[in-house]
Motif scaffolding. Structure first.
Motif, PDB file in Angstrom:
ATOM      1  N   VAL B  21       0.853  -1.196   0.000  1.00  0.00           N
ATOM      2  CA  VAL B  21       0.000   0.000   0.000  1.00  0.00           C
ATOM      3  C   VAL B  21       0.884   1.241   0.000  1.00  0.00           C
ATOM      4  CG1 VAL B  21      -1.728   1.317   1.284  1.00  0.00           C
ATOM      5  CG2 VAL B  21      -1.924  -1.179   1.122  1.00  0.00           C
ATOM      6  N   GLY B  24       2.211   1.831  -3.404  1.00  0.00           N
ATOM      7  CA  GLY B  24       1.229   2.445  -4.299  1.00  0.00           C
ATOM      8  C   GLY B  24       1.143   3.943  -4.069  1.00  0.00           C
ATOM      9  N   GLN B 102     -11.728   9.600  -5.865  1.00  0.00           N
ATOM     10  CA  GLN B 102     -10.962   8.638  -6.663  1.00  0.00           C
ATOM     11  C   GLN B 102     -11.450   7.213  -6.418  1.00  0.00           C
ATOM     12  OE1 GLN B 102      -8.010   9.046  -8.614  1.00  0.00           O
ATOM     13  NE2 GLN B 102      -8.168  11.250  -8.596  1.00  0.00           N
ATOM     14  N   LYS B 103     -11.926   6.960  -5.241  1.00  0.00           N
ATOM     15  CA  LYS B 103     -12.423   5.634  -4.852  1.00  0.00           C
ATOM     16  C   LYS B 103     -11.349   4.548  -4.918  1.00  0.00           C
ATOM     17  CE  LYS B 103     -17.095   6.613  -6.492  1.00  0.00           C
ATOM     18  NZ  LYS B 103     -17.796   6.820  -5.247  1.00  0.00           N
ATOM     19  N   THR B 104     -10.106   4.960  -4.801  1.00  0.00           N
ATOM     20  CA  THR B 104      -9.035   3.966  -4.964  1.00  0.00           C
ATOM     21  C   THR B 104      -9.036   2.915  -3.856  1.00  0.00           C
ATOM     22  OG1 THR B 104      -7.643   5.676  -4.024  1.00  0.00           O
ATOM     23  CG2 THR B 104      -7.398   5.258  -6.357  1.00  0.00           C
ATOM     24  N   TRP B 106     -11.520   1.407  -2.700  1.00  0.00           N
ATOM     25  CA  TRP B 106     -12.421   0.320  -3.114  1.00  0.00           C
ATOM     26  C   TRP B 106     -11.705  -0.625  -4.054  1.00  0.00           C
ATOM     27  CZ3 TRP B 106     -16.964   0.647  -0.510  1.00  0.00           C
ATOM     28  CH2 TRP B 106     -17.290   1.910   0.031  1.00  0.00           C
ATOM     29  N   GLY B 107     -10.839  -0.053  -4.879  1.00  0.00           N
ATOM     30  CA  GLY B 107     -10.049  -0.908  -5.770  1.00  0.00           C
ATOM     31  C   GLY B 107      -9.087  -1.779  -4.983  1.00  0.00           C
ATOM     32  N   ILE B 108      -8.477  -1.190  -3.976  1.00  0.00           N
ATOM     33  CA  ILE B 108      -7.460  -1.930  -3.223  1.00  0.00           C
ATOM     34  C   ILE B 108      -8.074  -3.095  -2.454  1.00  0.00           C
ATOM     35  CG2 ILE B 108      -5.798  -1.779  -1.327  1.00  0.00           C
ATOM     36  CD1 ILE B 108      -5.173   1.069  -2.268  1.00  0.00           C
ATOM     37  N   ILE B 109      -9.238  -2.879  -1.835  1.00  0.00           N
ATOM     38  CA  ILE B 109      -9.773  -3.979  -1.032  1.00  0.00           C
ATOM     39  C   ILE B 109     -10.370  -5.103  -1.884  1.00  0.00           C
ATOM     40  CG2 ILE B 109     -10.187  -2.695   1.111  1.00  0.00           C
ATOM     41  CD1 ILE B 109     -13.276  -3.244  -0.163  1.00  0.00           C
ATOM     42  N   ALA B 110     -10.492  -4.879  -3.192  1.00  0.00           N
ATOM     43  CA  ALA B 110     -10.911  -5.986  -4.061  1.00  0.00           C
ATOM     44  C   ALA B 110      -9.745  -6.938  -4.325  1.00  0.00           C
ATOM     45  CB  ALA B 110     -11.465  -5.449  -5.375  1.00  0.00           C
ATOM     46  N   THR B 111      -8.533  -6.526  -3.977  1.00  0.00           N
ATOM     47  CA  THR B 111      -7.346  -7.378  -4.110  1.00  0.00           C
ATOM     48  C   THR B 111      -7.153  -8.116  -2.774  1.00  0.00           C
ATOM     49  OG1 THR B 111      -5.711  -5.839  -3.221  1.00  0.00           O
ATOM     50  CG2 THR B 111      -6.364  -5.493  -5.513  1.00  0.00           C
ATOM     51  N   LEU B 267     -15.937   0.247   3.880  1.00  0.00           N
ATOM     52  CA  LEU B 267     -15.508  -0.463   2.670  1.00  0.00           C
ATOM     53  C   LEU B 267     -16.126  -1.841   2.517  1.00  0.00           C
ATOM     54  CD1 LEU B 267     -11.732   0.502   2.725  1.00  0.00           C
ATOM     55  CD2 LEU B 267     -13.442   1.284   1.096  1.00  0.00           C
TER      56      LEU B 267
END
Ligand SMILES: Nc1ncnc2c1ncn2[C@@H]1O[C@H](COP(=O)(O)OP(=O)(O)OP(=O)(O)O)[C@@H](O)[C@H]1O
Ligand SMILES: [Mg+2]
Lengths: 318, 269
Positions: B21, B24, B102-104, B106-111, B267
């Motif tokens: 994280v 990133g 940006q909602k980033t 949400w993207g991260i917790i999908a990983t 989240l």
């Protein structure tokens, strides 16, 4: 060895198995006990109107939303206890893009790949491959922010493939795209399916479901209203042909006089009458015989849209 | 023949996940750092020059300044106050944006990254930012002769601790905000600014009216400033120092727990 065993198990077991699956948000019951099985290699669709519970279901399968009740296994594991291990093998295209718009196209792919524990060297090659796949190679080092909606969507799909997922979850992948962009995406998704990726797709578009899905469920108000292949559903819930009659605003006649044998079923939409029949031309002749004077007529094959209309009593695309 | 399998995704271990994280966020910073320099480094330096050199020329060394020239007295205090201010910026808009615009996240917790690891990574990144900005500030302060010795390196450590004592609860707060960031202006105006002015940065809180002092005791800035000055001038006493560290540690711990809770709530509904 361990990895091989896991794969063998999921070869025979369904990749996703839900039984009596429930999702509640406070008093709102978004998913009300659904049973679903998705097998390896198939393209499975969730079709339904706004608020049907498609995204809620997808988020539970994606292991980012704990279930409120029922059973759920994904890749043979329980999302409650093995969420991270499951997510490592999923690709997710959310309904709303969540790209980092202040990074470049390529950086979005590489940074995301790192979250899956992939090496930088592997990701350099992977990013190049995915850029090609998404036809974004010439925009690779541009910032994401100014890209068009279609390009962003393609990038989101490319990003979901960065870990070579076994199962790809696509929540309305083509909503908001122009027809050309949609066809390009369909082509990409079709290729993925050919290469053995299992797809779960939600959509409002009947043609999309017919094009892409081997099997689908129609969801309505949190429940499954019907299940089958597109062709099965059409033959079960609709007729071979549909006659559409359009009338000027305010001049549409009531349906009751036409219920008697002219067609198997008649639906009245705000702007037209739909006659479900085996022979559209014959029904059209009969309609003219009864003195109907529509401004335009159309005889077409029946589609999932008609199935949906039949199952839920309302049109999907209002 | 050996068949090479494509390396499919794995779930990185907890600490590795947090570092990913950070990586990133670093990738973002590498592209966008210029915009942050003014507020994170230039501003405290300007304060040091204006207040320390300018205003300080009118302030003779006294008991209140521990017998030090005002510039020297001020330097460790500003180090702490700047860390808290940077913490305030880094813990508000960027966090809200990662949820809302940006909602980033949400993207991260999908990983495979989980919400707990996301929080750890976000906070770790803020700590790194505070440390680096603080170090640059110290380098400039040294050039102007505002530093007394190597003790300030310890002061830097305390400044980061103080910054995080503010950051962690604010990150938790930002994870609960859903407006356009208006609540942050309120936070800056009614929490950050009074803390800056009353937390002992510019003058000892013994100079405050007695009824105001308990307010200063509550601020992380005051505890951090006591520690940072104590370390810089070698004037600290073991027991009070332990108390300051404990207070800041409690704030950090509480903040981390709250942030983990708020992130999970938002989240993974
Ligand atoms: N985070 C949430 N908090 C509260 N209610 C929610 C939340 N997410 C979804 N819902 C509710 O659950 C129901 C189903 O929503 P969901 O997003 O799953 O529908 P959908 O089929 O994906 O709809 P759409 O086609 O509009 O995307 C809706 O009534 C929605 O308001
Ligand atoms: Mg949805």
């Amino acid at each position: 060895m361990v990895a091989a065993t896991v794969r063998d198990v999921t070869d025979v077991c369904p990749l996703v198995k839900a039984a009596g699956l429930v999702k509640r948000f406070g008093p709102v019951e978004a998913v009300r006990g659904i049973d679903v099985e998705v097998r390896r290699g198939e393209a499975f669709g969730f079709l339904g109107p706004n608020g049907a519970g498609k995204s809620s279901t997808m988020r539970m399968i994606g292991c980012v939303s704990p279930r409120s009740g029922g059973e759920l296994t994904v890749l043979g594991m329980d999302p409650d206890t093995d969420g991270a291990r499951i997510r490592a093998r999923l690709g997710v295209v959310p309904q709303e893009d969540n790209l980092d718009t202040e990074l470049t196209v390529r950086q979005n792919l590489q940074v995301y790949g790192r979250y899956f524990g992939l090496s930088r060297a592997h990701l350099r090659a992977k990013a190049a491959e995915l850029l090609e796949f998404a036809q974004l190679t010439d925009r690779a080092d541009d910032e994401v922010d100014p890209l068009s909606g279609g390009m962003k969507r393609r990038l989101t799909i490319a990003r979901s493939l960065v870990n070579d997922p076994d199962l790809l979850l696509l929540d309305e992948p083509t909503t908001g795209l122009d027809p050309q962009a949609r066809h390009l995406l369909w082509d990409r998704l079709f290729r993925l399916k050919q290469s053995g990726v299992t797809l779960i797709i939600t959509t409002h578009y009947m043609d999309e479901a017919e094009q892409l899905c081997d099997r689908l469920v129609v969801m309505n108000e949190g429940r499954i209203a019907a299940e089958g292949s597109p062709a099965e559903l059409i033959s079960r819930y609709s007729t071979r042909e549909v006659l559409e009659l359009r009338f000027p605003p305010g001049e549409q006649p009531p349906v009751e006089p036409f219920m008697d044998g002219m067609a198997e079923r008649v639906e009245a939409l705000p702007d037209r009458l739909l006659f479900y029949t085996a022979d559209g031309e014959a029904t059209l002749a009969a309609a003219h015989g009864k003195g109907l004077r529509p401004v335009s007529t159309l005889v077409r094959r029946s589609t999932l849209e008609d199935v949906f209309l039949h199952l839920t009593g309302r049109s999907l695309v209002e | 023949m050996v068949v090479e399998l494509a390396p499919a995704g794995r779930a990185p271990s907890g600490s590795r996940a947090a570092l990913l994280v950070v990586e990133g966020l670093w990738t973002w910073y590498r592209r966008n750092w210029r915009a942050t320099v003014v507020s994170s480094v230039l501003q405290p330096v300007l304060y040091l020059l204006a207040m320390g050199l300018g205003f300080g020329s009118q302030v003779p060394p006294s008991e209140a300044t521990g017998g030090q020239p005002y510039l020297v007295y001020l330097a460790p205090g500003l180090l702490v106050a700047a860390a808290v201010q940077n913490a305030a910026f880094e813990s508000t808009y960027p966090v809200l944006s990662s949820f809302k615009w940006q909602k980033t996240y949400w993207g991260i917790i999908a990983t495979p990254i989980g919400t707990g690891e996301l929080v750890s990574g976000q906070l770790l990144w803020i700590a790194v930012r505070l440390a680096v900005s603080g170090a640059v500030y110290l380098a400039v302060a040294a050039v102007f002769g505002a530093l007394t010795g190597p003790g300030v390196l310890l002061s830097l450590l305390f400044a980061v601790l103080t910054g995080m004592a503010f950051s962690a609860p604010i990150v938790a707060y930002s994870a609960s905000v859903n407006d356009e960031g208006d609540s942050f202006s309120t936070l800056f105006r009614f929490v950050l600014l009074p803390m800056w002015l009353l937390g002992g940065t510019f003058f000892p809180i013994s100079q405050l009216p007695a009824w105001l002092r308990p307010v200063a005791w509550l601020t992380p800035i005051w505890h951090g400033t006591e520690l940072a000055r104590g370390a810089a001038f070698g004037t600290w006493l073991p027991l009070p120092s332990l108390g300051h560290v404990a207070y800041l540690a409690v704030l950090v711990t509480t903040g981390v727990l709250l942030a983990r809770w708020r992130f999970r709530r938002r989240l993974t509904r």
